[in-house]
Design a protein around this motif. Sequence first.
Motif, PDB file in Angstrom:
ATOM      1  N   VAL A  80       0.764  -1.236  -0.297  1.00  0.00           N
ATOM      2  CA  VAL A  80      -0.030  -0.393  -0.030  1.00  0.00           C
ATOM      3  C   VAL A  80       1.056   1.322   0.188  1.00  0.00           C
ATOM      4  CG1 VAL A  80      -1.664   1.671   1.439  1.00  0.00           C
ATOM      5  CG2 VAL A  80      -1.908  -1.458   1.335  1.00  0.00           C
ATOM      6  N   LEU A  81      -0.001   2.206  -0.787  1.00  0.00           N
ATOM      7  CA  LEU A  81       1.280   3.501  -0.862  1.00  0.00           C
ATOM      8  C   LEU A  81       0.491   4.947   0.219  1.00  0.00           C
ATOM      9  CD1 LEU A  81       2.687   5.645  -3.309  1.00  0.00           C
ATOM     10  CD2 LEU A  81       0.257   6.830  -2.103  1.00  0.00           C
ATOM     11  N   LEU A  82       1.144   5.338   1.218  1.00  0.00           N
ATOM     12  CA  LEU A  82       0.481   6.392   2.195  1.00  0.00           C
ATOM     13  C   LEU A  82       0.526   7.467   1.572  1.00  0.00           C
ATOM     14  CD1 LEU A  82       0.382   3.935   5.088  1.00  0.00           C
ATOM     15  CD2 LEU A  82      -1.801   4.517   3.819  1.00  0.00           C
ATOM     16  N   ASP A 137      -3.933  17.712   6.066  1.00  0.00           N
ATOM     17  CA  ASP A 137      -4.951  16.512   7.299  1.00  0.00           C
ATOM     18  C   ASP A 137      -5.147  15.355   6.879  1.00  0.00           C
ATOM     19  OD1 ASP A 137      -3.990  18.036   9.379  1.00  0.00           O
ATOM     20  OD2 ASP A 137      -5.834  19.013   9.087  1.00  0.00           O
ATOM     21  N   THR A 138      -5.111  15.055   5.562  1.00  0.00           N
ATOM     22  CA  THR A 138      -5.805  13.912   4.862  1.00  0.00           C
ATOM     23  C   THR A 138      -4.880  12.687   4.708  1.00  0.00           C
ATOM     24  OG1 THR A 138      -7.293  14.935   3.927  1.00  0.00           O
ATOM     25  CG2 THR A 138      -7.218  12.871   3.035  1.00  0.00           C
ATOM     26  N   VAL A 139      -5.336  11.384   5.144  1.00  0.00           N
ATOM     27  CA  VAL A 139      -4.200  10.250   4.558  1.00  0.00           C
ATOM     28  C   VAL A 139      -4.638   9.474   3.381  1.00  0.00           C
ATOM     29  CG1 VAL A 139      -2.630   8.038   5.184  1.00  0.00           C
ATOM     30  CG2 VAL A 139      -2.840  10.834   6.559  1.00  0.00           C
ATOM     31  N   HIS A 140      -4.032   9.448   2.172  1.00  0.00           N
ATOM     32  CA  HIS A 140      -4.973   8.774   1.402  1.00  0.00           C
ATOM     33  C   HIS A 140      -3.507   7.543   0.937  1.00  0.00           C
ATOM     34  CE1 HIS A 140      -6.960  12.284  -0.268  1.00  0.00           C
ATOM     35  NE2 HIS A 140      -6.022  12.946   0.010  1.00  0.00           N
ATOM     36  N   ALA A 141      -4.884   6.411   0.538  1.00  0.00           N
ATOM     37  CA  ALA A 141      -3.970   5.352   0.157  1.00  0.00           C
ATOM     38  C   ALA A 141      -4.020   5.100  -0.878  1.00  0.00           C
ATOM     39  CB  ALA A 141      -4.502   3.881   1.654  1.00  0.00           C
ATOM     40  N   ILE A 142      -3.608   4.047  -1.734  1.00  0.00           N
ATOM     41  CA  ILE A 142      -3.984   3.607  -3.248  1.00  0.00           C
ATOM     42  C   ILE A 142      -3.016   2.454  -3.252  1.00  0.00           C
ATOM     43  CG2 ILE A 142      -4.840   5.224  -4.197  1.00  0.00           C
ATOM     44  CD1 ILE A 142      -1.832   4.833  -5.629  1.00  0.00           C
ATOM     45  N   ASP A 143      -2.649   1.293  -3.336  1.00  0.00           N
ATOM     46  CA  ASP A 143      -2.671  -0.324  -3.952  1.00  0.00           C
ATOM     47  C   ASP A 143      -0.946   0.204  -4.716  1.00  0.00           C
ATOM     48  OD1 ASP A 143      -2.877  -2.906  -4.318  1.00  0.00           O
ATOM     49  OD2 ASP A 143      -2.290  -2.590  -6.490  1.00  0.00           O
ATOM     50  N   HIS A 175      -5.519   0.741 -16.239  1.00  0.00           N
ATOM     51  CA  HIS A 175      -5.944   0.459 -14.738  1.00  0.00           C
ATOM     52  C   HIS A 175      -5.960   1.671 -14.276  1.00  0.00           C
ATOM     53  CE1 HIS A 175      -7.901  -2.807 -17.299  1.00  0.00           C
ATOM     54  NE2 HIS A 175      -7.044  -3.095 -17.746  1.00  0.00           N
ATOM     55  N   PRO A 176      -6.508   2.379 -13.169  1.00  0.00           N
ATOM     56  CA  PRO A 176      -6.668   3.097 -11.855  1.00  0.00           C
ATOM     57  C   PRO A 176      -6.665   2.314 -11.110  1.00  0.00           C
ATOM     58  CG  PRO A 176      -9.349   3.264 -12.844  1.00  0.00           C
ATOM     59  CD  PRO A 176      -8.438   2.837 -13.750  1.00  0.00           C
ATOM     60  N   GLN A 177      -5.562   3.348 -10.211  1.00  0.00           N
ATOM     61  CA  GLN A 177      -4.825   2.249  -8.991  1.00  0.00           C
ATOM     62  C   GLN A 177      -6.460   2.321  -7.818  1.00  0.00           C
ATOM     63  OE1 GLN A 177      -2.292   1.431 -10.278  1.00  0.00           O
ATOM     64  NE2 GLN A 177      -1.752   0.662  -8.290  1.00  0.00           N
ATOM     65  N   PRO A 178      -6.829   0.751  -7.360  1.00  0.00           N
ATOM     66  CA  PRO A 178      -7.305   0.516  -6.452  1.00  0.00           C
ATOM     67  C   PRO A 178      -7.494   1.639  -5.206  1.00  0.00           C
ATOM     68  CG  PRO A 178      -6.491  -1.826  -6.508  1.00  0.00           C
ATOM     69  CD  PRO A 178      -5.763  -0.495  -7.643  1.00  0.00           C
ATOM     70  N   VAL A 179      -8.104   2.824  -4.714  1.00  0.00           N
ATOM     71  CA  VAL A 179      -8.046   3.096  -3.817  1.00  0.00           C
ATOM     72  C   VAL A 179      -8.796   2.580  -2.176  1.00  0.00           C
ATOM     73  CG1 VAL A 179      -9.223   5.121  -2.583  1.00  0.00           C
ATOM     74  CG2 VAL A 179      -8.536   5.664  -4.651  1.00  0.00           C
ATOM     75  N   LEU A 180      -7.430   2.566  -1.221  1.00  0.00           N
ATOM     76  CA  LEU A 180      -7.887   1.726  -0.271  1.00  0.00           C
ATOM     77  C   LEU A 180      -8.147   2.841   0.665  1.00  0.00           C
ATOM     78  CD1 LEU A 180      -4.938  -0.189  -0.271  1.00  0.00           C
ATOM     79  CD2 LEU A 180      -7.239  -1.176  -0.566  1.00  0.00           C
ATOM     80  N   PRO A 181      -9.247   1.944   1.825  1.00  0.00           N
ATOM     81  CA  PRO A 181      -9.757   3.422   2.912  1.00  0.00           C
ATOM     82  C   PRO A 181      -8.325   3.116   4.331  1.00  0.00           C
ATOM     83  CG  PRO A 181     -10.696   0.754   3.103  1.00  0.00           C
ATOM     84  CD  PRO A 181     -10.356   0.838   1.894  1.00  0.00           C
ATOM     85  N   THR A 182      -8.668   4.268   5.019  1.00  0.00           N
ATOM     86  CA  THR A 182      -7.127   4.839   5.855  1.00  0.00           C
ATOM     87  C   THR A 182      -7.562   5.232   7.170  1.00  0.00           C
ATOM     88  OG1 THR A 182      -7.880   7.445   5.262  1.00  0.00           O
ATOM     89  CG2 THR A 182      -5.837   6.347   4.043  1.00  0.00           C
TER      90      THR A 182
END
Length: 84
Positions: free
Chosen positions: A21-23, A28-34, A77-84
């Motif tokens: 996972v990339l963070l 103030d926001t942390v984003h996470a994608i594959d 293909h876009p990168q899957p977004v993951l909950p943080t």
Amino acid sequence: VEESDLPAGATTGVTVDGRQVLLHRAGDTVHAIDDLCSHAGALLSRGPVEDCVVTCPLHESRFDVRDGRIVRGPAHHPQPVLPT
């Protein structure tokens, strides 16, 4: 990784339950994608992030870390977004 360990503007790669996972913290926001590029499997966390867009270090596909969308190919293909 604790949220407080990631300073503003920082990007890191972590493994969560066997998934890479990339963070990225933007304000103030942390984003996470594959972290594995959908194009050729390179680690996106090894590429630069500017204005919430990460550039793959292998073929320079660009993805928005906020929603995973492709900003520039060659990825299809876009990168899957993951909950943080």
